[in-house]
Enzyme design. Structure first.
Site, PDB file in Angstrom:
ATOM      1  N   PRO A  88       0.822  -1.227   0.000  1.00 48.11           N
ATOM      2  CA  PRO A  88       0.000   0.000   0.000  1.00 48.11           C
ATOM      3  C   PRO A  88       0.849   1.268   0.000  1.00 48.11           C
ATOM      4  O   PRO A  88       0.376   2.339  -0.307  1.00 48.11           O
ATOM      5  CB  PRO A  88      -0.797  -0.115   1.309  1.00 48.11           C
ATOM      6  CG  PRO A  88      -0.695  -1.525   1.730  1.00 48.11           C
ATOM      7  CD  PRO A  88       0.601  -2.031   1.213  1.00 48.11           C
ATOM      8  N   GLU A 116       1.215  -7.715   8.752  1.00 48.44           N
ATOM      9  CA  GLU A 116       1.303  -6.250   8.851  1.00 48.44           C
ATOM     10  C   GLU A 116       2.287  -5.689   7.831  1.00 48.44           C
ATOM     11  O   GLU A 116       2.411  -4.491   7.654  1.00 48.44           O
ATOM     12  CB  GLU A 116       1.751  -5.854  10.268  1.00 48.44           C
ATOM     13  CG  GLU A 116       0.694  -6.079  11.326  1.00 48.44           C
ATOM     14  CD  GLU A 116      -0.640  -5.470  10.950  1.00 48.44           C
ATOM     15  OE1 GLU A 116      -1.606  -6.228  10.824  1.00 48.44           O
ATOM     16  OE2 GLU A 116      -0.705  -4.242  10.767  1.00 48.44           O
ATOM     17  N   ARG A 153      -1.706  -8.418 -21.098  1.00 50.28           N
ATOM     18  CA  ARG A 153      -2.648  -7.966 -22.134  1.00 50.28           C
ATOM     19  C   ARG A 153      -1.966  -7.055 -23.153  1.00 50.28           C
ATOM     20  O   ARG A 153      -2.408  -6.922 -24.286  1.00 50.28           O
ATOM     21  CB  ARG A 153      -3.811  -7.193 -21.500  1.00 50.28           C
ATOM     22  CG  ARG A 153      -4.801  -8.016 -20.722  1.00 50.28           C
ATOM     23  CD  ARG A 153      -5.812  -7.105 -20.034  1.00 50.28           C
ATOM     24  NE  ARG A 153      -6.577  -6.353 -21.025  1.00 50.28           N
ATOM     25  CZ  ARG A 153      -7.744  -6.770 -21.527  1.00 50.28           C
ATOM     26  NH1 ARG A 153      -8.257  -7.925 -21.139  1.00 50.28           N
ATOM     27  NH2 ARG A 153      -8.408  -6.049 -22.406  1.00 50.28           N
ATOM     28  N   ASP A 168      -6.430   1.210 -25.078  1.00 53.21           N
ATOM     29  CA  ASP A 168      -6.152   2.434 -25.845  1.00 53.21           C
ATOM     30  C   ASP A 168      -6.737   3.658 -25.144  1.00 53.21           C
ATOM     31  O   ASP A 168      -6.069   4.683 -25.013  1.00 53.21           O
ATOM     32  CB  ASP A 168      -6.789   2.314 -27.244  1.00 53.21           C
ATOM     33  CG  ASP A 168      -6.059   1.266 -28.073  1.00 53.21           C
ATOM     34  OD1 ASP A 168      -6.581   0.879 -29.132  1.00 53.21           O
ATOM     35  OD2 ASP A 168      -4.971   0.840 -27.631  1.00 53.21           O
TER      36      ASP A 168
HETATM   37  C1  JCQ Z   1       4.440  -5.293   1.919  1.00 47.94           C
HETATM   38  O1  JCQ Z   1       3.663  -4.883   3.013  1.00 47.94           O
HETATM   39  C2  JCQ Z   1       2.291  -5.086   2.934  1.00 47.94           C
HETATM   40  C3  JCQ Z   1       1.532  -4.724   4.043  1.00 47.94           C
HETATM   41  C4  JCQ Z   1       0.161  -4.939   4.042  1.00 47.94           C
HETATM   42  C5  JCQ Z   1      -0.464  -5.507   2.938  1.00 47.94           C
HETATM   43  C6  JCQ Z   1       0.290  -5.853   1.827  1.00 47.94           C
HETATM   44  C7  JCQ Z   1      -0.394  -6.427   0.621  1.00 47.94           C
HETATM   45  O2  JCQ Z   1      -0.419  -5.471  -0.444  1.00 47.94           O
HETATM   46  C8  JCQ Z   1      -1.461  -4.563  -0.423  1.00 47.94           C
HETATM   47  O3  JCQ Z   1      -2.226  -4.513   0.492  1.00 47.94           O
HETATM   48  C9  JCQ Z   1      -1.584  -3.627  -1.573  1.00 47.94           C
HETATM   49  C10 JCQ Z   1      -0.793  -3.630  -2.694  1.00 47.94           C
HETATM   50  N1  JCQ Z   1      -1.247  -2.616  -3.499  1.00 47.94           N
HETATM   51  N2  JCQ Z   1      -2.261  -1.999  -2.884  1.00 47.94           N
HETATM   52  C11 JCQ Z   1      -2.486  -2.598  -1.702  1.00 47.94           C
HETATM   53  C12 JCQ Z   1       1.683  -5.650   1.813  1.00 47.94           C
END
Ligand code: JCQ
Length: 238
Positions: A88, A116, A153, A168
Site C-alpha cells: 500500500p 502487517e 494484455r 487504448d
Molecule cells: C508489503 O507490506 C504489505 C503490508 C500490508 C499488505 C500488503 C499487501 O499489499 C497490499 O495490500 C496492496 C498492494 N497494493 N495496494 C495494496 C503488503
C-alpha cells in the site's frame, strides 16, 4: 516475458493464471509464470516466515531471511529482472506503468507481503514498490495478479487479434465508451440508434463524446493534455 512470484500462498497465483487471456498467453509461450513458496526458503523445521515486530504493536511482520534466500536463488542465473514489492506504500500502478513494465522488463519478480508487512530491509533488494490502490489487502498476491494480467494484455499477440480498445482509451487518458451487443431491445432497453447506423464516423464521434462524458463524471483527474478536438467536444458537454 517471465514473471516470478514470491508468496506463501502459491495456489492463489497458480489457480488464477490457468484461465482466460493469461491461460492462452501461457499456452502460446508468450508469457511464463513461476511461483515460489517462501516457506521453501526458510531454515527452521516449522518453516517460519514471520515474527513479532520490534518496537511492539499489533500483528506480525514477515522476516527478511526467506525473501533474501529466495531472491539470491533467483539471481543465481545472473539474468536481468525487475524486482517489485507490492505494498500500500508503493507508487500508484497505472496503465502507463503497465506499458512501461511490458516495454522495459523481460522478467519481473513480484514480491507478495502478508500480515502487517515485511521487514523494511527487504527493500534493499527491490527495484520498485508498487501499489494497485489506496486500500489494504490481506496480501500482495491479488496485486501481483493485477500487474501480471494488465502487463500480459499489452504483449503483442497476447490478446489474439481482437483490438484492445479499453487499453487504448486509458493510454489516451480517459475512460472507455459504453459497449452494447445483441439483443437490440431488451425489455424496452434499446441500443443507441447511432450504433445501428453503420456510419463509422458518427459512431466514433458518439463513442468519444460518451468516453469524455464518463471521464468528466467519474474521473475528471484523468482529463489532462486533451487534444484541441477533444477539448472542443468536452466544452460542448459542459
Ligand atoms: C508489503 O507490506 C504489505 C503490508 C500490508 C499488505 C500488503 C499487501 O499489499 C497490499 O495490500 C496492496 C498492494 N497494493 N495496494 C495494496 C503488503
Amino acid at each position: 516475458m517471465k514473471f516470478e512470484v514470491l508468496t506463501i500462498f502459491p495456489e492463489i497465483i497458480e489457480c488464477y493464471i490457468k484461465h482466460g487471456v493469461l491461460g492462452k498467453a501461457l499456452n502460446k509461450g508468450i508469457v511464463e509464470v513461476k511461483v515460489y513458496n517462501l516457506r521453501d526458503f526458510t531454515s527452521d523445521k516449522h518453516k517460519k516466515v514471520d515474527d513479532y515486530p520490534y518496537g511492539g504493536g499489533a500483528g506480525m511482520v514477515m522476516q527478511i531471511e526467506p525473501f533474501y534466500n529466495a531472491i539470491m536463488h533467483l539471481k543465481a542465473d545472473e539474468k536481468p529482472r525487475k524486482l517489485v514489492l507490492l505494498s500500500p506504500q508503493g507508487r500508484k500502478f497505472t496503465q502507463k506503468l503497465a506499458q512501461k513494465f511490458m516495454e522495459e522488463s523481460k522478467a519481473m519478480v513480484l514480491i507478495c507481503g502478508r500480515y502487517e508487512g515485511i521487514d523494511e530491509r527487504v527493500k534493499a533488494f527491490v527495484d520498485e514498490e508498487v501499489s494497485i490502490g489506496d486500500y489494504v489487502l490481506s496480501g500482495g498476491e491479488l496485486a501481483a495478479l493485477v500487474i501480471i494480467d494488465s502487463v500480459v494484455r499489452l504483449i503483442p499477440g497476447a490478446l489474439g487479434d481482437e483490438l484492445s480498445a479499453v487499453e487504448d482509451s486509458f493510454m489516451k487518458g480517459f475512460l472507455d465508451y459504453p459497449h452494447y451487443t445483441r439483443p437490440e431491445d431488451f425489455k424496452g432497453m434499446k441500443v443507441p440508434e447511432v450504433l445501428l447506423s453503420g456510419d463509422h464516423k458518427k459512431i466514433a464521434l458518439w463513442r468519444k463524446r460518451q468516453a469524455l462524458k464518463n471521464t468528466l463524471k467519474n474521473r475528471p483527474d484523468l482529463l489532462k493534455n486533451l487534444s484541441p478536438e477533444d477539448m472542443r467536444i468536452l466544452k460542448e458537454l459542459c
